[in-house]
Motif scaffolding. Structure first.
Motif, mmCIF file in Angstrom:
data_model
loop_
_atom_site.group_PDB
_atom_site.id
_atom_site.type_symbol
_atom_site.label_atom_id
_atom_site.label_comp_id
_atom_site.label_asym_id
_atom_site.label_seq_id
_atom_site.Cartn_x
_atom_site.Cartn_y
_atom_site.Cartn_z
ATOM 1 N N ASN A 1 0.920 -1.249 -0.008
ATOM 2 C CA ASN A 1 -0.052 0.001 0.034
ATOM 3 C C ASN A 1 0.860 1.272 0.086
ATOM 4 N N GLY A 2 2.018 1.254 -0.856
ATOM 5 C CA GLY A 2 2.834 2.372 -0.737
ATOM 6 C C GLY A 2 3.646 2.661 0.566
ATOM 7 N N GLU A 3 3.601 1.869 1.304
ATOM 8 C CA GLU A 3 4.313 1.906 2.516
ATOM 9 C C GLU A 3 5.496 0.913 2.842
ATOM 10 N N GLN A 4 6.877 1.336 3.040
ATOM 11 C CA GLN A 4 7.814 0.524 3.112
ATOM 12 C C GLN A 4 7.537 -0.499 4.417
ATOM 13 N N VAL A 5 8.041 -1.739 4.120
ATOM 14 C CA VAL A 5 7.988 -2.692 5.184
ATOM 15 C C VAL A 5 8.955 -3.380 5.663
ATOM 16 N N ASP A 6 8.982 -3.557 7.235
ATOM 17 C CA ASP A 6 10.259 -4.331 7.760
ATOM 18 C C ASP A 6 9.521 -5.886 7.857
ATOM 19 N N ILE A 7 10.329 -6.691 7.206
ATOM 20 C CA ILE A 7 10.037 -7.805 7.198
ATOM 21 C C ILE A 7 10.527 -9.036 8.218
ATOM 22 N N THR A 8 10.068 -9.682 8.748
ATOM 23 C CA THR A 8 10.435 -10.797 9.578
ATOM 24 C C THR A 8 10.011 -12.153 8.934
ATOM 25 N N LEU A 9 10.768 -13.136 8.528
ATOM 26 C CA LEU A 9 10.428 -14.372 8.022
ATOM 27 C C LEU A 9 10.699 -15.338 9.127
ATOM 28 N N HIS A 10 9.689 -16.459 9.515
ATOM 29 C CA HIS A 10 9.814 -17.408 10.249
ATOM 30 C C HIS A 10 9.660 -18.657 9.542
ATOM 31 N N ASP A 11 10.492 -19.585 9.950
ATOM 32 C CA ASP A 11 10.523 -21.026 9.100
ATOM 33 C C ASP A 11 11.632 -21.977 9.898
ATOM 34 N N ILE A 12 11.127 -23.120 9.804
ATOM 35 C CA ILE A 12 12.297 -24.082 9.914
ATOM 36 C C ILE A 12 13.366 -24.459 9.411
ATOM 37 N N ALA A 13 13.446 -23.656 7.934
ATOM 38 C CA ALA A 13 14.632 -23.702 7.233
ATOM 39 C C ALA A 13 14.201 -22.495 6.022
ATOM 40 N N PHE A 14 15.700 -22.167 5.616
ATOM 41 C CA PHE A 14 15.783 -21.079 4.441
ATOM 42 C C PHE A 14 16.541 -21.216 3.537
ATOM 43 N N PRO A 15 16.308 -20.971 1.962
ATOM 44 C CA PRO A 15 17.175 -21.156 1.331
ATOM 45 C C PRO A 15 18.540 -20.325 1.632
ATOM 46 N N SER A 16 19.647 -20.661 0.934
ATOM 47 C CA SER A 16 20.970 -20.438 1.211
ATOM 48 C C SER A 16 20.995 -18.675 0.833
ATOM 49 N N THR A 17 20.270 -18.356 -0.026
ATOM 50 C CA THR A 17 20.501 -16.665 -0.249
ATOM 51 C C THR A 17 19.506 -15.797 0.631
ATOM 52 N N GLU A 18 20.090 -14.939 1.326
ATOM 53 C CA GLU A 18 18.905 -14.236 2.091
ATOM 54 C C GLU A 18 18.513 -13.154 1.416
ATOM 55 N N ILE A 19 17.396 -12.774 1.789
ATOM 56 C CA ILE A 19 16.624 -11.534 1.262
ATOM 57 C C ILE A 19 17.010 -10.414 1.834
ATOM 58 N N THR A 20 17.662 -9.334 1.016
ATOM 59 C CA THR A 20 17.908 -8.114 1.625
ATOM 60 C C THR A 20 16.574 -7.427 2.206
ATOM 61 N N GLY A 21 16.874 -6.991 3.572
ATOM 62 C CA GLY A 21 15.889 -6.088 4.087
ATOM 63 C C GLY A 21 14.923 -7.213 4.773
ATOM 64 N N ALA A 22 15.159 -8.148 5.068
ATOM 65 C CA ALA A 22 14.252 -9.261 5.565
ATOM 66 C C ALA A 22 15.022 -10.056 6.776
ATOM 67 N N THR A 23 14.484 -10.038 7.783
ATOM 68 C CA THR A 23 15.138 -10.777 8.998
ATOM 69 C C THR A 23 14.514 -12.274 9.245
ATOM 70 N N GLN A 24 15.509 -13.024 9.326
ATOM 71 C CA GLN A 24 15.159 -14.405 9.507
ATOM 72 C C GLN A 24 15.251 -15.007 10.690
ATOM 73 N N ILE A 25 14.254 -15.628 11.398
ATOM 74 C CA ILE A 25 14.104 -16.690 12.395
ATOM 75 C C ILE A 25 13.737 -17.920 12.148
ATOM 76 N N LYS A 26 14.646 -18.706 12.713
ATOM 77 C CA LYS A 26 14.598 -20.019 12.495
ATOM 78 C C LYS A 26 13.984 -20.724 13.579
ATOM 79 N N GLY A 27 12.736 -21.807 13.366
ATOM 80 C CA GLY A 27 12.194 -22.483 14.349
ATOM 81 C C GLY A 27 10.821 -22.907 13.738
ATOM 82 N N SER A 28 10.374 -23.716 14.650
ATOM 83 C CA SER A 28 9.037 -24.049 14.337
ATOM 84 C C SER A 28 7.931 -23.309 15.078
ATOM 85 N N ILE A 29 6.897 -23.187 14.267
ATOM 86 C CA ILE A 29 5.609 -22.505 14.882
ATOM 87 C C ILE A 29 5.119 -23.357 15.909
ATOM 88 N N ALA A 30 5.250 -24.509 16.003
ATOM 89 C CA ALA A 30 4.730 -25.647 16.962
ATOM 90 C C ALA A 30 5.642 -25.583 18.188
#
Lengths: 323, 323
Positions: free
Chosen positions: B26-55
């Motif tokens: 919506n035209g606003e800049q976004v601070d992104i947090t990604l949560h997952d048990i695993a991530f691809p090797s290439t990180e996304i600029t501007g996104a913070t990764q948190i590793k873990g299970s939602i469970a």
């Protein structure tokens, strides 16, 4: 044969227990256990009472360990309370069903021949408007109350545990049960019974909605019939759609009143006073009005054919006063 | 503005994150947090990764405490795994959603101005046959897999927490996303992407079903569009029916193959080998084939108009090879 009735202290649970105690199920005698937080003072011969909440820690597991052949799951708090106390609604109406199903799965896994019939009393509250003229068997569940959402989720759980073969479940969406004996209760639907019951007992009754209000009804006797039929039905016939809209009578409040007048005359009807209550009117406007319950009819579920018959059931079963 | 993407390491989550990182919401800049048990090797600029299970115990609460403005809930195990491991399916696909919603309710109750948008990726697996020719917006959810039941229950929860004003949720029932880049996976639907992707990469592909099989598709680019539109939509327009069937392309496998031939010629198509697999055939036969997603179209959700366009998206976005 052993039957467990959760919510066995309530009006429908008690009628069901008396019926099974007298008639058995499928010609077999039944050992009945009733579980509820409270019971009427008169005990039912042949039924064991256990007092407690289905939400108490360990209760679903303890009950599952008794390996009932049939479990009638009628336990819940009513719609109004689930709406007023969000946390309590989910804590009583949803989580214990999950715990019970998991406990039954554990019993099944320990003894694969154990696969109990679970009959769950769902509700037409799983539906939300806008509605078609008649709700078909394929109409979506879009509940507009927490109570309706909790019932719809329990249906989904029961279907999936059944599909996997851990239990053999069926969910029946009861119409509004009318005429309820006894005192008015806090339910918004209470007046549907009140405008018949109170005048028949010589008392005034308040009608809080317009008499053009249409709704979906069946008698307490039909409720017992629905439950015993669901307990003995060949569930292969459900073809994996294990939540059913039940038959009932669709009529307006004006038609209810005309039926009462027809049966017992104008003096009784005069005791109904119209006193609009916008809060109740708004709640009731959101409710289903009419169904085309083709699957349930084909499966042999039966309700009354008219509201006059529904009143007659009350006269026969509660007032012992045949017209 | 802060966005949390649960399941942010998956194919759709990654594409969504890249899109939001580049374009905002919506035209606003976004601070992104990604949560997952695993991530691809290439990180996304501007996104913070948190590793873990939602469970993991405490995880939904910890994530809720960061008070994201938008939560994209894409985290789940796939259909096949949820079917093979019943307990795990419910433990990952249902219970953490309950815990997350309760944690968000607690944040809302501590600060009533906090009412996050929750976008839940549901699935056409909430449906079960028999089907009409086109599934309407009012067709019942009668899931025939545990995955479908788990998705349907999460939808119900999100609707009720939203109705009460604790969150502002929407559930979108994604079509089968096709053409998925990368390797085949264990999903029964994997071949729908495989028969396009592998031949385009010069490799043979196995078609395990009859080419008359009809199904419902949209591209990964459409999936990103669905998610961002759902995150920015005026939810008053949903009128309390917060689970939506999305637009897509209904076509047979034969039509998929014709579209491929049209775009890149017969030599590529020759790499598709028909090798019937009765197990996959049976699963796929139970799936929806066509929809009339009128509400979603009226709300501005958009998918491709033909399977040819879906292939073109793969050529453009993944192979950078415009035809």
């Amino acid at each position: 044969m052993r039957a467990l009735i959760l919510g066995g202290g309530g009006m429908v649970g008690q009628k069901l227990a008396r019926h099974i105690a007298a008639n058995g199920l499928n010609g077999e005698q039944v050992d009945i256990t009733l579980h509820d937080i409270a019971f009427p003072s008169t005990e039912i011969t042949g039924a064991t009472q256990i007092k407690g909440s289905i939400a108490d820690a360990g209760t679903p597991e303890t009950l599952a360990k008794t390996k009932p052949d049939v479990i009638f799951h009628l336990a819940s708090i009513v719609s109004g309370e689930a709406e007023a106390d969000f946390a309590k609604g989910w804590a009583i109406n949803m989580h214990p069903t999950w715990a019970l199903l998991e406990a039954l799965r554990a019993e099944h896994e320990a003894d694969p021949s154990y696969r109990p019939r679970v009959v769950f009393t769902s509700s037409i509250a799983v539906f939300g408007g806008p509605y078609p003229d008649k709700i078909s068997d394929e109409f979506l569940s879009a509940p507009q109350t927490s109570y309706g959402a909790q019932k719809a989720i329990c249906e989904m759980l029961i279907s999936d545990f059944s599909r996997k073969g851990f239990i053999d479940g069926i969910s029946i969406r009861l119409p509004t049960i009318c005429v309820r004996p006894g005192k008015p209760n806090a339910a918004a639907s209470s007046f549907f019974s009140g405008i018949i019951r109170e005048p028949l007992n010589g008392q005034e009754a308040i009608l809080p909605v317009a008499d053009t209000t249409r709704h979906w009804h069946a008698s307490p006797r039909s409720a017992t019939g629905f439950l015993t039929h669901a307990a003995t039905l060949d569930t292969d016939r459900l073809q994996n759609r294990r939540a059913l809209n039940l038959p009932g009578v669709s009529c307006t409040v004006a038609e209810q009143i005309e039926a009462l007048r027809d049966l017992v005359g104008n003096d009784v009807v005069k005791l109904i006073k119209h006193q609009p209550d916008p809060v109740i009117q708004k709640i009731v406007e959101g409710w289903p009005r009419n169904f085309a319950p083709e699957r349930a009819l084909a499966l042999g579920f039966k309700a009354e054919g008219s509201f006059k018959e529904i009143i007659q059931v009350y006269l026969d079963d509660e007032l012992k006063r045949p017209t």
